[in-house]
Design a protein around this motif. Sequence first.
Motif, PDB file in Angstrom:
ATOM      1  N   ASN A  45       0.830  -1.207   0.000  1.00  0.00           N
ATOM      2  CA  ASN A  45       0.000   0.000   0.000  1.00  0.00           C
ATOM      3  C   ASN A  45       0.864   1.258   0.000  1.00  0.00           C
ATOM      4  OD1 ASN A  45      -2.975  -1.027   0.545  1.00  0.00           O
ATOM      5  ND2 ASN A  45      -1.620  -2.208   1.890  1.00  0.00           N
ATOM      6  N   SER A  46       1.810   1.300  -0.931  1.00  0.00           N
ATOM      7  CA  SER A  46       2.763   2.408  -0.958  1.00  0.00           C
ATOM      8  C   SER A  46       2.073   3.759  -1.162  1.00  0.00           C
ATOM      9  CB  SER A  46       3.802   2.193  -2.061  1.00  0.00           C
ATOM     10  OG  SER A  46       3.175   2.060  -3.331  1.00  0.00           O
ATOM     11  N   GLY A  47       0.871   3.752  -1.767  1.00  0.00           N
ATOM     12  CA  GLY A  47       0.153   5.005  -1.988  1.00  0.00           C
ATOM     13  C   GLY A  47      -0.314   5.688  -0.710  1.00  0.00           C
ATOM     14  N   LEU A  48      -0.320   4.942   0.405  1.00  0.00           N
ATOM     15  CA  LEU A  48      -0.733   5.528   1.677  1.00  0.00           C
ATOM     16  C   LEU A  48       0.392   6.311   2.352  1.00  0.00           C
ATOM     17  CD1 LEU A  48      -2.659   2.514   3.264  1.00  0.00           C
ATOM     18  CD2 LEU A  48      -3.659   4.545   2.190  1.00  0.00           C
ATOM     19  N   PHE A  49       1.617   6.211   1.798  1.00  0.00           N
ATOM     20  CA  PHE A  49       2.770   6.762   2.487  1.00  0.00           C
ATOM     21  C   PHE A  49       3.632   7.606   1.546  1.00  0.00           C
ATOM     22  CE2 PHE A  49       1.816   2.409   3.911  1.00  0.00           C
ATOM     23  CZ  PHE A  49       1.398   2.671   5.210  1.00  0.00           C
ATOM     24  N   THR A  50       4.439   8.443   2.140  1.00  0.00           N
ATOM     25  CA  THR A  50       5.480   9.151   1.396  1.00  0.00           C
ATOM     26  C   THR A  50       6.802   8.943   2.138  1.00  0.00           C
ATOM     27  OG1 THR A  50       5.215  11.237   2.605  1.00  0.00           O
ATOM     28  CG2 THR A  50       3.839  10.916   0.644  1.00  0.00           C
ATOM     29  N   VAL A  51       7.909   9.098   1.399  1.00  0.00           N
ATOM     30  CA  VAL A  51       9.222   8.963   2.034  1.00  0.00           C
ATOM     31  C   VAL A  51       9.936  10.299   2.159  1.00  0.00           C
ATOM     32  CG1 VAL A  51       9.476   6.595   1.203  1.00  0.00           C
ATOM     33  CG2 VAL A  51      10.447   8.459  -0.117  1.00  0.00           C
ATOM     34  N   ARG A  52       9.539  11.284   1.354  1.00  0.00           N
ATOM     35  CA  ARG A  52      10.266  12.564   1.352  1.00  0.00           C
ATOM     36  C   ARG A  52      10.333  13.184   2.744  1.00  0.00           C
ATOM     37  NH1 ARG A  52      12.584  16.328   2.127  1.00  0.00           N
ATOM     38  NH2 ARG A  52      13.230  18.067   0.789  1.00  0.00           N
ATOM     39  N   GLU A  53       9.198  13.274   3.420  1.00  0.00           N
ATOM     40  CA  GLU A  53       9.201  13.859   4.758  1.00  0.00           C
ATOM     41  C   GLU A  53       9.857  12.939   5.776  1.00  0.00           C
ATOM     42  OE1 GLU A  53       5.490  16.275   5.816  1.00  0.00           O
ATOM     43  OE2 GLU A  53       4.808  15.000   4.159  1.00  0.00           O
ATOM     44  N   ALA A  54       9.717  11.643   5.577  1.00  0.00           N
ATOM     45  CA  ALA A  54      10.305  10.693   6.520  1.00  0.00           C
ATOM     46  C   ALA A  54      11.826  10.782   6.529  1.00  0.00           C
ATOM     47  CB  ALA A  54       9.852   9.277   6.178  1.00  0.00           C
ATOM     48  N   PHE A  55      12.401  11.080   5.367  1.00  0.00           N
ATOM     49  CA  PHE A  55      13.859  11.139   5.261  1.00  0.00           C
ATOM     50  C   PHE A  55      14.360  12.564   5.034  1.00  0.00           C
ATOM     51  CE2 PHE A  55      12.881   6.730   4.231  1.00  0.00           C
ATOM     52  CZ  PHE A  55      13.791   6.066   5.031  1.00  0.00           C
ATOM     53  N   ASP A  56      13.565  13.517   5.466  1.00  0.00           N
ATOM     54  CA  ASP A  56      13.928  14.915   5.262  1.00  0.00           C
ATOM     55  C   ASP A  56      15.274  15.258   5.900  1.00  0.00           C
ATOM     56  OD1 ASP A  56      13.181  17.740   4.493  1.00  0.00           O
ATOM     57  OD2 ASP A  56      13.376  17.998   6.663  1.00  0.00           O
ATOM     58  N   VAL A  57      15.585  14.637   7.043  1.00  0.00           N
ATOM     59  CA  VAL A  57      16.840  14.963   7.726  1.00  0.00           C
ATOM     60  C   VAL A  57      18.065  14.504   6.931  1.00  0.00           C
ATOM     61  CG1 VAL A  57      15.881  15.014  10.052  1.00  0.00           C
ATOM     62  CG2 VAL A  57      16.664  12.840   9.088  1.00  0.00           C
ATOM     63  N   LEU A 319       5.453   6.738  10.546  1.00  0.00           N
ATOM     64  CA  LEU A 319       5.379   5.297  10.721  1.00  0.00           C
ATOM     65  C   LEU A 319       6.782   4.704  10.697  1.00  0.00           C
ATOM     66  CD1 LEU A 319       2.846   2.852   9.284  1.00  0.00           C
ATOM     67  CD2 LEU A 319       5.265   2.325   9.032  1.00  0.00           C
ATOM     68  N   LEU A 320       7.073   3.847  11.656  1.00  0.00           N
ATOM     69  CA  LEU A 320       8.363   3.165  11.737  1.00  0.00           C
ATOM     70  C   LEU A 320       8.141   1.666  11.626  1.00  0.00           C
ATOM     71  CD1 LEU A 320       9.826   5.110  14.812  1.00  0.00           C
ATOM     72  CD2 LEU A 320      10.114   5.658  12.394  1.00  0.00           C
ATOM     73  N   TYR A 321       8.946   1.004  10.802  1.00  0.00           N
ATOM     74  CA  TYR A 321       8.934  -0.454  10.763  1.00  0.00           C
ATOM     75  C   TYR A 321      10.361  -0.948  10.921  1.00  0.00           C
ATOM     76  CZ  TYR A 321      10.694  -0.639   5.914  1.00  0.00           C
ATOM     77  OH  TYR A 321      11.464  -0.528   4.780  1.00  0.00           O
ATOM     78  N   SER A 322      10.526  -2.190  11.367  1.00  0.00           N
ATOM     79  CA  SER A 322      11.850  -2.648  11.768  1.00  0.00           C
ATOM     80  C   SER A 322      12.187  -4.030  11.222  1.00  0.00           C
ATOM     81  CB  SER A 322      11.956  -2.668  13.295  1.00  0.00           C
ATOM     82  OG  SER A 322      13.189  -3.217  13.703  1.00  0.00           O
TER      83      SER A 322
END
Length: 423
Positions: A45-57, A319-322
């Motif tokens: 369900n990749s459409g529910l998420f974005t990575v740009r803000e998650a990896f902004d740092v 969201l964090l997954y491990s």
Amino acid sequence: MLARDPYEGLCRVQSEYGNIAGFGWGPVKYVLMFGPEANAFLFANSGLFTVREAFDVLVPVNGETALIASDGEAHKHRRRLVQPAFHRRRVDGYIARMAENADALLDTWRPGETVDAYAALREVTRRTTVQLLFGDRLAADEELLGGELQTLLDGIDRPYSQLVALRSVPNPFWRRVIQARASVLERLMREIADRRMDPTPRQDVLGLLLDSRDADGGGLTDVELQDQAISLMAAGYETTSAALGWAVHLMLTTEGVWERAREEVGDVPLTAEALQSFTYLGRVVDEVLRLFPPAVMSARKVAEDFVFEGHRVPAGSMLLYSPYVTHRMESVWPEAEAFRPDRWDPASPLHRPATPATYLPFGGGQHRCIGSAMAVTGIKVSLARLLARTGLEHTGAPVTPRSITAMRPRDGVPVVVKEVRAA
């Protein structure tokens, strides 16, 4: 708990609170999702998420257009252009250079000395990565370039909260990081300009990126070239060398593993076919990456509300997954905390078929690490040369992990060199 010990902390969260848990304050909300079902949901369900803000740092180091920080069609376009450089046949062509650099290191070792195997293999991996990504001209500047790249890596190897704080106020550390990136980019752009003046085809990754074209004939822009080159370097050498350190530690401290792998490798000339024939060594590497995956956890920003296992997760949450937690769940991997290379043998009672949701040392879904085949090949090549040429003994010093971006041995892996054979 997560700040004190992220490894034990993540496992305790899953054990005490289940496969979905949340924490946070005010507008800052975190959701942790664990296990195969959560991983499968996330990747499907990749459409529910974005990575740009998650990896902004990471953007100040990796760049705005790096694959790790790209979403949607832009990510798909860039990934299509970068992918050919990491096709299996390309990676097989890198084996000789990988082995050559490993042998150059082993030529400097002497029986009776104590060496930090992790630190030594880290230097070799950096040299090889610079050569394979950027070519021989830039590799000639590897010592200088490597120092700048290490400053960049140090800039992102911090807890998330520290990175946010470091970026928010002027400080000497962050200035050094930005200056290091500018220095690497300046040298990289000179190399790109030289290659455009002399368009002789080159088989390193930079050459392939320069030549890569999509169906419409478009290629990567200069900014995209810069960002992909730096982010591939950052993602590649730290994680590969970390896995090598853990492999040496585990193989020397688990009875019979080093000897069995050494017997398999023998004096077989190192080719792509030979590397594939080393089935036990392959199981060792798979098991190392299960126990010590390159990234302890990864992140996504929730773009739309969704429900998972009866819990509503609101848009705006982080969201964090491990992979680390999934790989250490007894319900997924029997004797999960133990180093058991033979669990990868289908005849073993411990064997469980690996799926993208149960075994994800390089992440998964559309953002799975693009250089995973190159990383695994590099690990196998370095280990094969160690096994073929050396006899090592672990000093018994404790080896503990640090970092969640590339989990590596905190104080190295000290070993005593008992024997060094000629190449």
